[in-house]
Write an enzyme that holds these catalytic residues in place. Structure first.
Site, PDB file in Angstrom:
ATOM      1  N   GLU A  65      -6.514  19.450 -35.211  1.00 53.46           N
ATOM      2  CA  GLU A  65      -7.320  18.186 -34.408  1.00 53.46           C
ATOM      3  C   GLU A  65      -6.806  17.484 -33.440  1.00 53.46           C
ATOM      4  OE1 GLU A  65      -9.495  17.765 -38.618  1.00 53.46           O
ATOM      5  OE2 GLU A  65      -7.601  17.960 -38.403  1.00 53.46           O
ATOM      6  N   THR A  81     -14.098  38.408 -31.773  1.00 52.96           N
ATOM      7  CA  THR A  81     -14.752  38.338 -30.751  1.00 52.96           C
ATOM      8  C   THR A  81     -15.912  37.791 -31.703  1.00 52.96           C
ATOM      9  OG1 THR A  81     -16.428  40.574 -30.459  1.00 52.96           O
ATOM     10  CG2 THR A  81     -14.296  40.021 -29.252  1.00 52.96           C
ATOM     11  N   HIS A  82     -16.569  37.201 -30.723  1.00 56.73           N
ATOM     12  CA  HIS A  82     -17.658  35.692 -31.355  1.00 56.73           C
ATOM     13  C   HIS A  82     -17.166  35.478 -32.671  1.00 56.73           C
ATOM     14  CE1 HIS A  82     -20.700  37.582 -28.310  1.00 56.73           C
ATOM     15  NE2 HIS A  82     -19.962  38.633 -28.867  1.00 56.73           N
ATOM     16  N   LYS A 101      -6.228  18.510 -50.511  1.00 56.50           N
ATOM     17  CA  LYS A 101      -5.594  18.647 -49.461  1.00 56.50           C
ATOM     18  C   LYS A 101      -4.763  18.851 -48.239  1.00 56.50           C
ATOM     19  CE  LYS A 101      -9.589  18.185 -47.429  1.00 56.50           C
ATOM     20  NZ  LYS A 101     -10.360  18.541 -46.763  1.00 56.50           N
ATOM     21  N   ASN A 147       0.202  -1.215   0.058  1.00 58.91           N
ATOM     22  CA  ASN A 147       0.118   0.242  -0.075  1.00 58.91           C
ATOM     23  C   ASN A 147       0.867   1.191  -0.087  1.00 58.91           C
ATOM     24  OD1 ASN A 147      -1.922  -1.865   0.212  1.00 58.91           O
ATOM     25  ND2 ASN A 147      -2.737  -1.407   2.812  1.00 58.91           N
ATOM     26  N   ASN A 168      -3.696  18.989 -44.841  1.00 54.70           N
ATOM     27  CA  ASN A 168      -5.107  18.922 -43.457  1.00 54.70           C
ATOM     28  C   ASN A 168      -4.225  19.318 -42.475  1.00 54.70           C
ATOM     29  OD1 ASN A 168      -7.900  18.662 -44.645  1.00 54.70           O
ATOM     30  ND2 ASN A 168      -6.590  16.201 -44.487  1.00 54.70           N
ATOM     31  N   SER A 193      -5.300  14.250 -48.208  1.00 55.61           N
ATOM     32  CA  SER A 193      -6.124  13.067 -48.756  1.00 55.61           C
ATOM     33  C   SER A 193      -5.919  12.215 -49.066  1.00 55.61           C
ATOM     34  CB  SER A 193      -7.318  14.129 -49.026  1.00 55.61           C
ATOM     35  OG  SER A 193      -8.334  13.777 -49.135  1.00 55.61           O
TER      36      SER A 193
END
Ligand code: ARG
Length: 501
Positions: free
Chosen positions: A293, A158-159, A286, A113, A288, A280
């Protein structure tokens, strides 16, 4: 080795293979093998120093532990699943090398332990320092980018709508500023982690005259986690570290999101270096942003690991519970994901291409200097801000209706005049130019280049001191490791423990 001699069940019937396989923790334990050996060396040295075992037994233990270490370093440490965990596997080296008498004595005044949580803390503290170093690399990459682009204008959002012009330096140093707090959280997690539970035994301490301070020192801990029941039962250091990692990843993920968005055709603000972009299998054109991500996605996994830990610990009563064995997989997974993510983002940032022309164009394209025009009316004509805001809003709406922009200065001037406001065209061009607009934002912490440069300097000082503290921590660990190794070598070459300790 008869299992009864290690930890056979009370009933003596022997735990079934299926049950042992289910309960085994070797996958998560394997990374702590070096720590388990070190912890055993420190424990054995302390036992001998306190006269709890004799020096002959100590020598035998240390000799076998050295063999285990050599096997580990050669990539040949044998881990038997039927022995459940790393502790029993390391002990097996002593058992097979020195016999059951000696091996059996190694576990005096120790329990798995306190052993497991000692190993965990030793391993985790090294992972925290690695992450701190990678984070410092990422901070430096951002601050170098910020310095190179202290004057490069870009739209501030912003936004996700054009708001006011800022500089690339302001944006990049903004992430540097955020990560400075992540460094602090990691430092705090390190401090909580780096205390020694060894010597707590199962839960109640021991009747043997152990010296917990000595084992803590030999293992490079800052001190002893004194309360034995707390020390074996808590995993709050793991939760604290995971919380720091989860928050760090939330900040990393926001950066990653910007990379995904701003490298898109619609923005064309940034371009990834080819070495960090992916093609791709079907679409030849592409490029990517898969790393960014995946950084967002791994953030989800780290949140999951934190939640796993929190839910795991919330229902365990005091003392050790076997549930706690399951704290390590999420901890190691999170540490690995964070290390990999932070580690790769530094070169991604360093190799980013900044499309300065495009950013200049975007920062002047969509009325982002409207606030500055409203400010001008307040400053020069003493209009209340709400009124100047309304006037400029009306002018902007008119321009939009006429499919015009602030670039059409004479039209802007005419529209302002219709609202009863006279501004010379030359002055208008000065107010509405994004570069000059940015230079006027000199308030503390604003986007003006001189403010950004001051902030970069301050942030660089912070990164340098984080690096120094990490370096000092590493030295503390390395010195303790060396001290233990020197004692082991001394004892094994025939010296009296008292002469080498
Ligand atoms: N493999 C265990 C863990 O990771 C070690 C401690 C086992 N202790 C016990 N009393 N069964 O937690």
């Amino acid at each position: 080795m008869p299992e009864q001699e290690t930890m056979g069940a009370r009933a003596g019937g022997g735990t079934s293979k299926a049950a042992l396989a289910y309960a085994a923790s070797l996958d998560a334990d394997a990374v702590m093998a070096a720590e388990d050996i070190w912890g055993s060396e420190a424990h054995a040295i302390m036992l001998a120093r306190q006269g709890i075992i004799d020096e002959g037994d100590l020598g035998e233990m240390l000799r076998c532990l050295r063999q285990a270490r050599a096997a580990l370093e050669a990539g040949e440490l044998e881990l038997r699943p039927e022995l459940e965990d790393i502790h029993m596997n390391v002990e097996r080296y002593v058992r097979e090398g020195a016999g059951p008498e000696v091996a059996g004595r190694l576990h005096t005044a120790r329990s798995r332990n306190d052993q497991v949580v000692t190993d965990s803390r030793l391993h985790l503290r090294a992972r925290i320092l690695d992450i701190q170093d990678s984070l410092a690399d990422l901070q430096e990459a951002l601050l170098d980018l910020a310095e190179a682009h202290a004057e490069t204008v870009m739209p501030g959002y912003t936004h996700v709508q054009h708001a006011q012009p800022i500089t690339v330096g302001f944006w990049a140093s903004g992430h540097g500023s955020v990560f400075a707090r992540d460094q602090k959280r990691l430092e705090a997690a390190f401090k909580t982690t780096n205390v020694c539970p060894l010597g707590s035994c199962a839960l109640a301490g021991t009747s043997f005259p152990i010296d917990r301070q000595l084992t803590a020192e030999l293992l490079g801990f800052d001190g002893v986690l004194q309360h034995a029941l707390d020390a074996v039962g808590t995993r709050d250091f793991a939760a604290e570290t995971l919380a720091a990692l989860a928050i760090l990843m939330s900040n990393v993920s926001k950066l990653a999101e910007e990379l995904v968005l701003w490298t898109s055709y619609e923005f064309r603000a940034l371009e990834l270096a080819d070495e960090f972009a992916f093609g791709s299998s079907i679409m030849p054109q592409k490029k990517n942003p898969c790393i960014a991500e995946l950084a967002r996605a791994k953030t989800a996994a780290v949140y999951g690991n934190l939640l796993n830990e929190l839910v795991l610990i919330k229902g365990t009563p005091g003392g050790y519970n076997r549930d706690l064995q399951e704290d390590k997989p999420p901890l190691w997974r999170a540490a690995a994901d964070v290390s990999a993510t932070v580690g790769i983002l530094a070169p991604v940032i360093r190799s980013l291409k900044i499309n300065t022309d495009r950013l200049r164009e975007l920062s002047g394209a969509n009325f982002a200097t409207a606030t500055e025009l409203a400010n001008h009316l307040v400053r020069e004509l003493h209009l209340p801000f709400r009124r100047s805001h309304h006037i400029v809003g009306t002018v902007v709406q008119q321009l939009i209706d006429e499919a015009k922009t602030f670039a059409d200065l004479s039209r802007v001037q005419a529209l302002l005049a219709a609202e009863g406001v006279e501004v010379a065209e030359e002055q208008l061009s000065d107010i509405l130019d994004p570069e000059r607009c940015v230079r006027r934002m000199t308030s503390l912490g604003g986007t003006a280049p001189e403010q950004v440069r001051t902030m970069i300097e301050r942030l660089r000082t912070g990164v340098a001191s984080s690096r120094e503290r990490v370096c000092a921590r590493r030295q503390q660990c390395a010195q303790a490791r060396k001290r233990t190794a020197d004692i082991v070598e001394g004892v094994l070459s025939g010296a009296k423990l008292g002469d080498v300790l």
